[in-house]
Design a protein around this motif. Structure first.
Motif, mmCIF file in Angstrom:
data_model
loop_
_atom_site.group_PDB
_atom_site.id
_atom_site.type_symbol
_atom_site.label_atom_id
_atom_site.label_comp_id
_atom_site.label_asym_id
_atom_site.label_seq_id
_atom_site.Cartn_x
_atom_site.Cartn_y
_atom_site.Cartn_z
ATOM 1 N N TYR A 13 -1.717 -0.839 -7.851
ATOM 2 C CA TYR A 13 -2.031 -1.506 -9.111
ATOM 3 C C TYR A 13 -2.836 -0.562 -10.008
ATOM 4 C CZ TYR A 13 -0.451 -5.639 -6.646
ATOM 5 O OH TYR A 13 0.308 -6.550 -5.941
ATOM 6 N N TYR A 68 -7.025 -6.931 -6.239
ATOM 7 C CA TYR A 68 -5.822 -6.252 -5.778
ATOM 8 C C TYR A 68 -6.121 -5.488 -4.485
ATOM 9 C CZ TYR A 68 -4.782 -7.022 -10.723
ATOM 10 O OH TYR A 68 -4.608 -7.584 -11.961
ATOM 11 N N LEU A 90 0.787 -1.232 0.000
ATOM 12 C CA LEU A 90 0.000 0.000 0.000
ATOM 13 C C LEU A 90 0.822 1.286 0.000
ATOM 14 C CD1 LEU A 90 -2.819 -1.025 2.530
ATOM 15 C CD2 LEU A 90 -3.036 -0.797 0.049
ATOM 16 N N TYR A 129 -9.875 -1.065 4.466
ATOM 17 C CA TYR A 129 -9.114 -1.980 3.600
ATOM 18 C C TYR A 129 -10.079 -2.626 2.615
ATOM 19 C CZ TYR A 129 -5.582 -5.710 2.777
ATOM 20 O OH TYR A 129 -4.664 -6.581 2.255
ATOM 21 N N SER A 145 -4.036 2.520 -4.446
ATOM 22 C CA SER A 145 -3.552 1.175 -4.740
ATOM 23 C C SER A 145 -2.285 1.275 -5.578
ATOM 24 C CB SER A 145 -4.617 0.377 -5.506
ATOM 25 O OG SER A 145 -4.125 -0.890 -5.890
ATOM 26 N N SER A 151 1.367 4.313 -3.051
ATOM 27 C CA SER A 151 0.334 3.954 -4.016
ATOM 28 C C SER A 151 -0.141 5.185 -4.772
ATOM 29 C CB SER A 151 -0.858 3.319 -3.299
ATOM 30 O OG SER A 151 -0.480 2.140 -2.628
ATOM 31 N N GLY A 185 -6.290 -2.495 -1.761
ATOM 32 C CA GLY A 185 -6.428 -1.046 -1.812
ATOM 33 C C GLY A 185 -6.892 -0.516 -0.469
ATOM 34 N N GLN A 186 -6.964 0.796 -0.378
ATOM 35 C CA GLN A 186 -7.372 1.456 0.859
ATOM 36 C C GLN A 186 -8.197 2.680 0.494
ATOM 37 O OE1 GLN A 186 -4.080 2.806 3.243
ATOM 38 N NE2 GLN A 186 -5.246 2.777 5.137
#
Length: 415
Positions: free
Chosen positions: A391, A371, A274, A360, A389, A277, A373-374
């Motif tokens: 990604y 994937y 994370l 989360y 993220s 990101s 992420g936050q």
């Protein structure tokens, strides 16, 4: 820095933290060979048996609380190597490892993967432990396609991730099994063999046994390795399902991680996936949000609420039994008590803007890949969600969890 001299076939056990340099000769750790001038690290939560392949000298830099010990006569490491070689010689495709917490499941899985690579095979290694994930981030099960030998699964990169959304498996058994079978099917389509499944350490009660029995029944491994003598008798009957049971001893003296060390390892994994990101902004109209009833209900026109001060209400939605209101700040709304009757619901749930911060989530792309992420924020006025993220994907689904991460990447589990 002390130098340790080993005769060929001699072994020692190193408890971390330690840094090792092979001054001369060659040694092996979990099936991975290290030659002259090679180096490796023993993390503070790890211990390894180092076996000399030739007469060797090791420069060993020991950290606080690290130690070097002789290998006990009853240590099962050489038995592990023998069983790993036997399993690979049988040509099994699906191999599942069961055992208690800190019993060596991940080490045996790593040994098996390294031996498979030695035999020019193409293994898949699945980490099915959502709490102490090594390959992927916590809350996911993950799969790697190892191309190089490692001594710790945390050195591997995930090929596929599947979101569970919790660090405990107890309430997600069906989901874990379904996602596990997805990963296995992917590995088989990619012609990976063997497929090594490292499970979690939840094994010491009746519900855990039911879970592990169901795992074996549905995954149908060709071989099931049970680590720990105290568990052997509980899994004998699994042979009736056609799996070959291998009873493996756990090391009597082994590194056992404290709760604080486990929490720190999870924090490290959250950071890995994370930190640094990018921010992804998505219209709420263009993404499906799951595991959050607020976004699974029918949006309600704010004007139809007939409450005041109306400007404090940012969003409203109705499910079959509840009315959800998102407020800009805590406030008592006039007309609130009539909402149950007007919208024919049993309960009203109010949320304060910011409730979503640092939750989360999994970001799912159009191919179904998931994937970590936050959530940074949800702009209810402009109907956008801001997620970070590593990604670069276009989300089609965002799956919420009950995990809120602190600034130090520790978990707060929401009710």
């Amino acid at each position: 820095m002390p130098t340790v001299e080993l005769r060929k076939d001699e072994a020692i056990k190193i408890f971390g933290p330690a840094a090792i340099n092979i001054a001369s000769g060659a040694v092996e750790v979990l099936g991975k060979k290290f030659n002259t001038n090679d180096k490796f690290i023993v993390h503070k939560t790890r211990s390894y048996i180092v076996v000399a392949l030739t007469d060797s000298k090791l420069d060993v830099n020991l950290g606080s609380e690290a130690s070097i010990q002789a290998v006990e006569e009853d240590d099962p490491y050489h038995e592990w190597v023998s069983i790993a070689n036997e399993i690979l010689s049988k040509g099994y495709r699906r191999i599942m490892i069961l055992g208690g917490v800190d019993y060596g499941k991940s080490s045996f899985s790593t040994l098996l993967s390294n031996k498979a690579l030695d035999n020019n095979l193409d293994p898949a290694l699945i980490d099915a432990d959502v709490g102490q994930a090594d390959i992927g981030p916590p809350g996911f099960i993950s799969m790697s396609y190892p191309t190089q030998q490692v001594i710790w699964m945390r050195m591997l990169k995930p090929f596929k991730l599947r979101f569970i959304g919790d660090i405990k498996p107890q309430h997600h058994i069906g989901l874990i099994i379904d996602k596990l079978k997805e990963l296995i099917n992917t590995a088989e389509k990619d012609h990976r063999k063997p497929i090594i499944i490292d499970t979690d350490g939840w094994i010491g009660d009746s519900y855990a046994l039911m879970y592990k029995y169901r795992l074996v029944e549905e995954v149908k491994p060709d071989a099931t390795i049970v680590i720990g003598e105290e568990y052997w008798e509980f899994f004998d009957k699994l042979s009736l399902l056609g799996t070959n049971i291998y009873k493996v001893k756990a090391p009597r003296i082994r590194k056992q991680r404290s709760r604080e060390e486990r929490r720190a390892l999870r924090s490290d994994k959250y950071r890995e996936f994370l930190v640094d990101s990018q921010i992804i902004k998505v219209s709420l109209k263009n993404v499906l949000i799951t595991n959050m009833p607020l976004f699974m209900g029918k949006p309600i026109s704010l004007d139809s609420l007939n409450v005041s001060p109306l400007e404090k209400v940012l969003y409203a939605a109705k499910t079959p039994d509840k009315l959800y209101l998102v407020l800009s700040e805590p406030v008592k709304l006039q007309g609130f008590d009539e909402l149950k009757t007007r919208f024919n619901v049993q309960k009203i749930r109010t949320l304060i803007s910011g409730f979503e911060k640092n939750l989360y989530v999994a970001i799912v792309d159009k191919n179904g890949d998931e994937y970590p992420g936050q959530v940074l924020k949800i702009d209810f006025r402009n109907e956008t969600i801001h997620v970070r993220s590593k990604y670069r994907v276009e989300p089609s689904i965002i799956r919420f969890s009950h995990i809120r991460l602190t600034e130090e990447y520790t978990e707060n589990i929401l009710e």
